[in-house]
Design a protein around this motif. Structure first.
Motif, PDB file in Angstrom:
ATOM      1  N   ARG A  21       0.825  -1.111  -0.122  1.00  0.00           N
ATOM      2  CA  ARG A  21       0.147   0.074   0.051  1.00  0.00           C
ATOM      3  C   ARG A  21       0.763   1.310   0.091  1.00  0.00           C
ATOM      4  N   TRP A  22       2.037   1.278   0.656  1.00  0.00           N
ATOM      5  CA  TRP A  22       2.967   2.307   0.954  1.00  0.00           C
ATOM      6  C   TRP A  22       3.179   2.959  -0.663  1.00  0.00           C
ATOM      7  N   LEU A  23       3.791   1.661  -1.393  1.00  0.00           N
ATOM      8  CA  LEU A  23       4.217   2.165  -2.789  1.00  0.00           C
ATOM      9  C   LEU A  23       2.781   2.623  -3.625  1.00  0.00           C
ATOM     10  N   THR A  24       1.775   1.802  -3.798  1.00  0.00           N
ATOM     11  CA  THR A  24       0.687   2.084  -4.524  1.00  0.00           C
ATOM     12  C   THR A  24       0.072   3.511  -4.424  1.00  0.00           C
ATOM     13  N   SER A  25       0.061   3.733  -3.059  1.00  0.00           N
ATOM     14  CA  SER A  25      -0.421   4.938  -3.019  1.00  0.00           C
ATOM     15  C   SER A  25       0.516   6.335  -3.197  1.00  0.00           C
ATOM     16  N   GLN A  26       1.937   5.945  -2.936  1.00  0.00           N
ATOM     17  CA  GLN A  26       2.880   6.709  -3.350  1.00  0.00           C
ATOM     18  C   GLN A  26       2.791   7.193  -4.922  1.00  0.00           C
ATOM     19  N   ILE A  27       2.654   6.044  -5.731  1.00  0.00           N
ATOM     20  CA  ILE A  27       2.522   6.106  -7.186  1.00  0.00           C
ATOM     21  C   ILE A  27       1.443   6.865  -7.578  1.00  0.00           C
ATOM     22  N   VAL A  28       0.263   6.694  -7.216  1.00  0.00           N
ATOM     23  CA  VAL A  28      -0.992   7.114  -7.338  1.00  0.00           C
ATOM     24  C   VAL A  28      -0.896   8.624  -7.011  1.00  0.00           C
ATOM     25  N   CYS A  29      -0.403   8.901  -5.868  1.00  0.00           N
ATOM     26  CA  CYS A  29      -0.077  10.352  -5.421  1.00  0.00           C
ATOM     27  C   CYS A  29       1.103  11.244  -6.374  1.00  0.00           C
ATOM     28  N   ASP A  30       1.985  10.666  -6.773  1.00  0.00           N
ATOM     29  CA  ASP A  30       2.773  11.029  -7.661  1.00  0.00           C
ATOM     30  C   ASP A  30       2.252  11.281  -8.975  1.00  0.00           C
ATOM     31  N   GLU A  31       1.663  10.284  -9.566  1.00  0.00           N
ATOM     32  CA  GLU A  31       1.265  10.331 -10.843  1.00  0.00           C
ATOM     33  C   GLU A  31      -0.142  10.402 -11.497  1.00  0.00           C
ATOM     34  N   VAL A  32      -1.022  10.231 -10.779  1.00  0.00           N
ATOM     35  CA  VAL A  32      -2.438  10.459 -10.869  1.00  0.00           C
ATOM     36  C   VAL A  32      -2.906  11.810 -10.529  1.00  0.00           C
ATOM     37  N   PRO A  33      -3.235  12.677 -11.638  1.00  0.00           N
ATOM     38  CA  PRO A  33      -3.783  13.986 -11.322  1.00  0.00           C
ATOM     39  C   PRO A  33      -5.015  13.748 -10.298  1.00  0.00           C
ATOM     40  N   PRO A  34      -5.299  14.333  -9.076  1.00  0.00           N
ATOM     41  CA  PRO A  34      -6.418  14.160  -8.147  1.00  0.00           C
ATOM     42  C   PRO A  34      -7.737  14.348  -8.890  1.00  0.00           C
ATOM     43  N   ARG A  35      -7.770  15.102  -9.903  1.00  0.00           N
ATOM     44  CA  ARG A  35      -9.005  15.543 -10.731  1.00  0.00           C
ATOM     45  C   ARG A  35      -9.380  14.674 -11.866  1.00  0.00           C
ATOM     46  N   ALA A  36      -8.230  13.668 -12.243  1.00  0.00           N
ATOM     47  CA  ALA A  36      -8.520  12.749 -13.337  1.00  0.00           C
ATOM     48  C   ALA A  36      -9.923  12.026 -13.295  1.00  0.00           C
ATOM     49  N   HIS A  37     -10.425  11.876 -14.356  1.00  0.00           N
ATOM     50  CA  HIS A  37     -11.597  10.899 -14.185  1.00  0.00           C
ATOM     51  C   HIS A  37     -11.125   9.495 -14.015  1.00  0.00           C
ATOM     52  N   PRO A  38     -11.768   8.744 -13.073  1.00  0.00           N
ATOM     53  CA  PRO A  38     -11.404   7.540 -12.828  1.00  0.00           C
ATOM     54  C   PRO A  38     -11.444   6.488 -14.027  1.00  0.00           C
ATOM     55  N   LEU A  39     -12.165   6.800 -14.967  1.00  0.00           N
ATOM     56  CA  LEU A  39     -12.127   5.695 -16.253  1.00  0.00           C
ATOM     57  C   LEU A  39     -11.498   6.620 -17.367  1.00  0.00           C
ATOM     58  N   GLY A  40     -11.074   7.632 -17.101  1.00  0.00           N
ATOM     59  CA  GLY A  40     -10.300   8.245 -18.302  1.00  0.00           C
ATOM     60  C   GLY A  40      -8.847   7.970 -18.543  1.00  0.00           C
ATOM     61  N   PRO A  41      -7.915   8.495 -19.358  1.00  0.00           N
ATOM     62  CA  PRO A  41      -6.699   8.041 -19.782  1.00  0.00           C
ATOM     63  C   PRO A  41      -5.606   8.264 -18.551  1.00  0.00           C
ATOM     64  N   ASN A  42      -5.881   9.030 -17.615  1.00  0.00           N
ATOM     65  CA  ASN A  42      -5.028   9.754 -16.887  1.00  0.00           C
ATOM     66  C   ASN A  42      -4.842   8.910 -15.748  1.00  0.00           C
ATOM     67  N   ASN A  43      -5.882   8.059 -15.200  1.00  0.00           N
ATOM     68  CA  ASN A  43      -5.995   7.427 -13.991  1.00  0.00           C
ATOM     69  C   ASN A  43      -4.780   6.019 -14.418  1.00  0.00           C
ATOM     70  N   LYS A  44      -4.593   5.537 -13.145  1.00  0.00           N
ATOM     71  CA  LYS A  44      -3.696   4.151 -13.428  1.00  0.00           C
ATOM     72  C   LYS A  44      -4.131   3.111 -12.433  1.00  0.00           C
TER      73      LYS A  44
END
Ligand code: SF4
Length: 572
Positions: A21-44
């Protein structure tokens, strides 16, 4: 996924010690724009085995899945027990990041072995149940493979679609279920990730083997002696459904869409009834099995039909409750079939059962009508307009049917503990970074089970208790252990020491228990910051209004934790 390209990258120095969880949450915080649509191209979608996953540490076959949730709009970490994460770790892979989005509507599978990765078309496996697909995949890729995939719910991009992993016997039954991460994988056109660790060493590298072995022994001893986790103990005999009678007795088993705290049919759907039913149908005692290699708690059950053939794995507490007490259904054969359909279509059982109860409240079907509930599950599987609605979860279904009583926080249906009776778990539901989630800070341990001391469940001052549990959980979810080790390590101090020594041994560090819990706290803080940037405020850290005024029988209590107390959880 945009170009169907898989590349290997060296682990950046920043991520050296991170995992789970430490790593998955870190990568989400670093790489996914918080306002990205969850089903759009910018989510991971990020997969990461825990720190000790892939070693001989007991009960450590967990895989964390992270991303932005289409159900809640928050950050999400949802972990499952399966050999899949251990195989990923054996291949020397710290995380798999699925990003981009292909053009068109085709589905693909990714095959990962020691020789590299390959994309293959997967359309031939779409539009069918996972019970049909998994054997086909094992036939094609071999029995040593482990499968991660989505069902039709993920293909339809339903907000309640989970990610399904095989259990130790190859069943499609272990889920990173909560939060709709299956829809995110579906939005990327990735139907399966099939991993085979053949030819790799059986353990991940361990920097300090002596320390690791010392920790492993301490933790193993604790798990083997604690009444809840030992062989033929509570979890091994009755599974997590042992909690049905306990919560019913406490008056905190949500019944008929959280209208009451006691269910008159509880004994018929309890863990004890599962054990007795299997015994009657098989003519012998059947103890539970491990969902993943190396688990010594072994809480996962198999339910059998009257003729002794296998029906489903697993009748978990949450799943049995969601379709049982919460829907006024007191038959294990009915709950078994509803759970089997969730496995087949790739749905989270908690949200699916919670949605069904809200649909009952809204008049779509009567409470207790298991036949109609099964029919509605098939609507989800077929992707009809009604099925699409139900596959969107309890909040959207409640809105469509005009239901004022939807027991959800941040878009996610509450699990099987009544917050009006067990106030600490209510604080966790309200404030967790994941929406209503019991695993985020399982205060049931002291409030109901008397683990790590006894705390009165009715007392409303629970911010500190929930914060401490949420922080420790951040650590356990990072370590790669199943959360169920918590029973033993909270009661047996040497077990907790063992957990710390195992992690230090793998990484070659000398961090204290406090250091590790602070890391867990830091994970929560980072997730909280993501949610704030996504638009969440303290006003979202609340239970639904009806729980503030509607008295819950039999104790006739409301949720009386003050807003100030809820807001104290994040005072750190
Ligand atoms: S304790 Fe149960 S859920 Fe956890 S890893 Fe073992 S079998 Fe799986």
């Amino acid at each position: 996924m945009t170009d169907l390209k898989a590349t290997y990258e060296d682990v950046p120095e920043k991520f050296k010690y991170m995992a789970g969880r430490w790593l998955t949450s870190q990568i989400v915080c670093d790489e996914v724009p918080p306002r990205a649509h969850p089903l759009g191209p910018n989510n991971k979608v990020i997969f990461s085995p825990g720190i000790v996953t892939g070693s001989s540490a007991p009960t450590s076959g967990r895989i964390s899945v992270g991303g932005k949730s289409p159900l809640t709009g928050t950050i999400k970490e949802t972990n499952a027990g399966t050999g899949w994460g251990q195989s990923v770790a054996h291949l020397g892979i710290k995380a798999i990041i699925v990003e981009g989005q292909p053009k068109g509507k085709k589905f693909w599978l990714l095959h990962v072995t020691k020789d590299g990765t390959k994309f293959l078309p997967a359309d031939e496996y779409t539009n069918m149940g996972l019970y049909e697909v998994y054997p086909k995949l094992f036939e094609k890729f071999g029995k040593k493979a482990d499968i991660c995939g989505i069902g039709v719910a993920g293909e339809f991009l339903m907000p309640n679609a989970g990610i399904c992993f095989n259990d130790i016997d190859g069943r499609p039954s272990r889920f990173s279920g909560r939060g709709g991460m299956g829809a995110v994988l579906g939005s990327k056109g990735l139907k399966f990730i099939i991993v085979d660790d053949s030819g790799m060493p059986p353990s991940i590298p361990i920097a300090n083997k002596e320390l690791f072995d010392q920790g492993r022994k301490k933790l193993t001893d604790a798990l083997m002696t604690h009444d809840i986790t030992k062989p033929t103990g509570a979890l091994n005999s009755y599974g997590t459904a042992v909690l049905i009678n306990i919560m019913n007795e406490a008056g905190g088993l949500p019944t008929r869409n959280f209208r009451e705290g006691r269910f008159e049919g509880a004994a018929k759907i309890s863990g004890e009834a599962i054990f007795a039913g299997n015994k009657e149908r098989l003519g012998k005692d059947l103890y539970n099995h491990n969902c993943s290699p190396g688990c010594i708690i072994k809480c996962s059950n198999v339910w059998h039909k009257p003729d002794g053939t296998e029906h489903v794995s697993c009748q978990e507490y949450e799943s049995v409750w969601a379709f049982g007490a919460n829907c006024d259904i007191d038959s294990l054969d009915a709950t078994g079939e509803l759970i089997r359909l969730c496995n087949d279509y790739g749905l989270d059982t908690i949200e699916a059962g919670g949605t069904m109860a809200v649909a009952m409240e809204g008049g779509l079907l009567p409470f207790g009508d298991s036949k109609k509930a099964i029919e509605l599950m098939h609507e989800i599987g077929k992707g009809t307009p009604l099925g699409r609605l139900l596959g969107s979860g309890a909040v959207i279904t409640g809105r469509a049917l005009g239901v004022a009583r939807v027991p959800a926080v941040k878009g996610q249906n509450m699990p099987a503990y009544e917050p009006r009776v067990v106030k600490g778990i209510g604080v966790t539901y309200a404030t967790s970074t994941m929406g209503a989630d019991h695993t985020a800070g399982y205060t049931i341990a002291p409030e109901i089970l008397g683990v790590s001391g006894k705390v009165d469940p009715f007392i409303a001052m629970k911010a500190e208790l929930s914060r401490n549990f949420q922080s420790s959980t951040g650590f356990i979810d990072t370590s790669g252990h199943c959360l169920f080790i918590a029973f033993a390590i909270l009661d047996i101090a040497s077990g907790f020491e063992g957990l710390v020594e195992e992690c230090n041994g793998v990484l070659g560090v000398n961090w204290s228990a406090d250091d590790w819990v602070n890391i867990g706290k830091g994970v929560i803080k980072m997730e909280r910051q993501f949610n704030e940037a996504a638009g969440f405020t303290k006003a979202h850290d609340r239970v639904p209004e009806f729980m503030l005024y509607e008295k819950l029988p039999p104790h006739n209590t409301v949720f009386d934790v003050s807003e100030a107390e809820l807001d104290k959880v994040y005072d750190f």
